[in-house]
Design a protein around this motif. Structure first.
Motif, PDB file in Angstrom:
ATOM      1  N   PRO A 118      12.682   9.181  -4.333  1.00 31.43           N
ATOM      2  CA  PRO A 118      13.202   7.942  -4.785  1.00 31.43           C
ATOM      3  C   PRO A 118      12.909   7.696  -5.961  1.00 31.43           C
ATOM      4  CG  PRO A 118      12.756   7.592  -2.394  1.00 31.43           C
ATOM      5  CD  PRO A 118      12.138   8.839  -3.042  1.00 31.43           C
ATOM      6  N   ALA A 119      11.762   7.705  -6.341  1.00 35.17           N
ATOM      7  CA  ALA A 119      11.168   7.465  -7.747  1.00 35.17           C
ATOM      8  C   ALA A 119      11.547   8.381  -8.848  1.00 35.17           C
ATOM      9  CB  ALA A 119       9.670   7.152  -7.777  1.00 35.17           C
ATOM     10  N   LEU A 120      11.643   9.716  -8.516  1.00 33.03           N
ATOM     11  CA  LEU A 120      12.069  10.784  -9.408  1.00 33.03           C
ATOM     12  C   LEU A 120      13.477  10.385  -9.724  1.00 33.03           C
ATOM     13  CD1 LEU A 120      10.281  14.050  -8.272  1.00 33.03           C
ATOM     14  CD2 LEU A 120       9.958  12.523 -10.186  1.00 33.03           C
ATOM     15  N   LEU A 121      14.634  10.118  -8.698  1.00 35.49           N
ATOM     16  CA  LEU A 121      15.987   9.903  -8.827  1.00 35.49           C
ATOM     17  C   LEU A 121      15.945   8.560  -9.950  1.00 35.49           C
ATOM     18  CD1 LEU A 121      16.863  10.502  -5.237  1.00 35.49           C
ATOM     19  CD2 LEU A 121      17.778  11.718  -7.529  1.00 35.49           C
ATOM     20  N   ARG A 122      15.215   7.437  -9.640  1.00 31.68           N
ATOM     21  CA  ARG A 122      15.352   6.460 -10.605  1.00 31.68           C
ATOM     22  C   ARG A 122      14.979   6.820 -11.966  1.00 31.68           C
ATOM     23  NH1 ARG A 122      13.855   4.169  -5.619  1.00 31.68           N
ATOM     24  NH2 ARG A 122      15.445   2.894  -4.785  1.00 31.68           N
ATOM     25  N   LEU A 123      13.852   7.720 -12.104  1.00 27.57           N
ATOM     26  CA  LEU A 123      13.527   7.813 -13.394  1.00 27.57           C
ATOM     27  C   LEU A 123      14.265   8.700 -14.127  1.00 27.57           C
ATOM     28  CD1 LEU A 123       9.719   8.321 -12.702  1.00 27.57           C
ATOM     29  CD2 LEU A 123      10.470   6.427 -14.244  1.00 27.57           C
ATOM     30  N   GLU A 124      15.219   9.767 -13.334  1.00 22.97           N
ATOM     31  CA  GLU A 124      16.139  10.585 -13.889  1.00 22.97           C
ATOM     32  C   GLU A 124      17.378   9.438 -14.432  1.00 22.97           C
ATOM     33  OE1 GLU A 124      17.015  13.589 -11.158  1.00 22.97           O
ATOM     34  OE2 GLU A 124      15.174  14.719 -11.661  1.00 22.97           O
ATOM     35  N   ALA A 125      17.642   8.554 -13.622  1.00 27.77           N
ATOM     36  CA  ALA A 125      18.722   7.608 -13.933  1.00 27.77           C
ATOM     37  C   ALA A 125      18.126   7.215 -15.208  1.00 27.77           C
ATOM     38  CB  ALA A 125      18.974   6.546 -13.156  1.00 27.77           C
ATOM     39  N   ALA A 126      16.918   6.746 -15.366  1.00 25.76           N
ATOM     40  CA  ALA A 126      16.443   5.908 -16.667  1.00 25.76           C
ATOM     41  C   ALA A 126      16.720   7.132 -17.795  1.00 25.76           C
ATOM     42  CB  ALA A 126      15.148   5.652 -16.540  1.00 25.76           C
ATOM     43  N   ILE A 127      16.437   8.309 -17.430  1.00 25.93           N
ATOM     44  CA  ILE A 127      16.494   9.404 -18.685  1.00 25.93           C
ATOM     45  C   ILE A 127      18.033   9.279 -18.912  1.00 25.93           C
ATOM     46  CG2 ILE A 127      16.476  11.945 -19.072  1.00 25.93           C
ATOM     47  CD1 ILE A 127      14.010  11.821 -17.132  1.00 25.93           C
ATOM     48  N   ALA A 138      17.028   1.649 -20.074  1.00 29.32           N
ATOM     49  CA  ALA A 138      16.297   2.840 -19.691  1.00 29.32           C
ATOM     50  C   ALA A 138      15.051   2.695 -19.347  1.00 29.32           C
ATOM     51  CB  ALA A 138      16.181   4.063 -20.758  1.00 29.32           C
ATOM     52  N   CYS A 139      14.047   1.887 -20.289  1.00 26.43           N
ATOM     53  CA  CYS A 139      12.792   1.395 -20.430  1.00 26.43           C
ATOM     54  C   CYS A 139      12.336   0.517 -19.193  1.00 26.43           C
ATOM     55  CB  CYS A 139      12.257   1.165 -21.791  1.00 26.43           C
ATOM     56  SG  CYS A 139      12.228   2.353 -23.086  1.00 26.43           S
ATOM     57  N   GLN A 140      13.347  -0.252 -19.048  1.00 26.38           N
ATOM     58  CA  GLN A 140      13.359  -1.301 -18.104  1.00 26.38           C
ATOM     59  C   GLN A 140      13.449  -0.711 -16.551  1.00 26.38           C
ATOM     60  OE1 GLN A 140      12.369  -4.800 -18.152  1.00 26.38           O
ATOM     61  NE2 GLN A 140      12.368  -4.518 -16.014  1.00 26.38           N
ATOM     62  N   LEU A 141      14.120   0.131 -16.195  1.00 28.05           N
ATOM     63  CA  LEU A 141      14.420   0.635 -15.207  1.00 28.05           C
ATOM     64  C   LEU A 141      13.252   1.776 -14.846  1.00 28.05           C
ATOM     65  CD1 LEU A 141      16.123   1.469 -12.507  1.00 28.05           C
ATOM     66  CD2 LEU A 141      17.274   3.286 -13.943  1.00 28.05           C
ATOM     67  N   ALA A 142      12.643   2.235 -15.715  1.00 28.32           N
ATOM     68  CA  ALA A 142      11.456   3.204 -15.754  1.00 28.32           C
ATOM     69  C   ALA A 142      10.402   2.321 -15.110  1.00 28.32           C
ATOM     70  CB  ALA A 142      11.201   4.091 -16.906  1.00 28.32           C
TER      71      ALA A 142
END
Length: 193
Positions: A118-127, A138-142
């Motif tokens: 789930p963290a990888l999915l959120r980091l991909e969303a940030a990307i 992007a930076c806030q979500l990451a």
């Protein structure tokens, strides 16, 4: 999976192709779809866009035909993991709108799960936000994703994906306050957050 995260990525492509060839003999298996999805993600990361798109189409067809399984081990391939790999492929290809839709679908399926996926999915969303020129978002979500993770799950894989958020920003924005804060958060020892 190891060459994908730790390199060289070309080795990941070769291993996935071998796995797909071996698993094609027993096609009634989610392993075949898993190998194709992993190949698509690795090809996209290498910048082999046409090949990645073809592998993703193949993986989608194989997954639809053979379905996934419901096991939770690292080598199982349930729908949520298929969507994770699809998200990684679409994100690397720069298809941000499609990637965000896939990420939202996957996160619904991961809602009762914790851990790296789930963290990888959120980091991909940030990307995706970074690619779409929304650097603060992007930076806030990451940052939020990283801070909310159990320290045991903050692996080098997760750290690298969080750093990638800053790397895809335009060079002039990589030193912005939000980007600097994200990098500082990543560097903090786990007990300091």
């Amino acid at each position: 999976m190891l060459p994908f995260y730790y390199g060289p990525i070309a080795s990941a492509v070769n291993l996935c192709r071998e796995a797909r060839a071996i698993s094609s003999r027993a096609r009634a298996s989610a392993t075949h779809a898993f190998a194709a999805a992993a190949e698509a993600r690795a090809l996209a990361k290498l910048g082999a866009n046409a090949e990645a798109e073809a592998a993703l189409r193949y993986a989608t067809k194989a997954f639809e035909q053979f379905g996934g399984d419901s096991a939770d081990d690292a080598f199982a391939f349930p729908e949520r993991r298929y969507l994770l790999y699809k998200s990684g492929t679409l994100t690397a290809l720069g298809h941000t709108r499609e990637a965000r839709q896939v990420q939202e679908q996957a996160l619904v399926l991961y809602r009762d799960k914790t851990g790296i996926d789930p963290a990888l999915l959120r980091l991909e969303a940030a990307i995706c936000y970074a690619r779409d020129r929304s650097p603060d978002e992007a930076c806030q979500l990451a940052s939020t994703t990283f801070l909310r993770m159990d320290p045991a799950h903050r692996t080098p894989i997760v750290e690298e994906r969080a750093r990638e958020v800053v790397e895809v920003l335009p060079p002039a924005i990589r030193t912005s306050r939000a980007a600097r804060e994200l990098l500082e958060i990543i560097e903090l020892p786990p007990g300091r957050m």
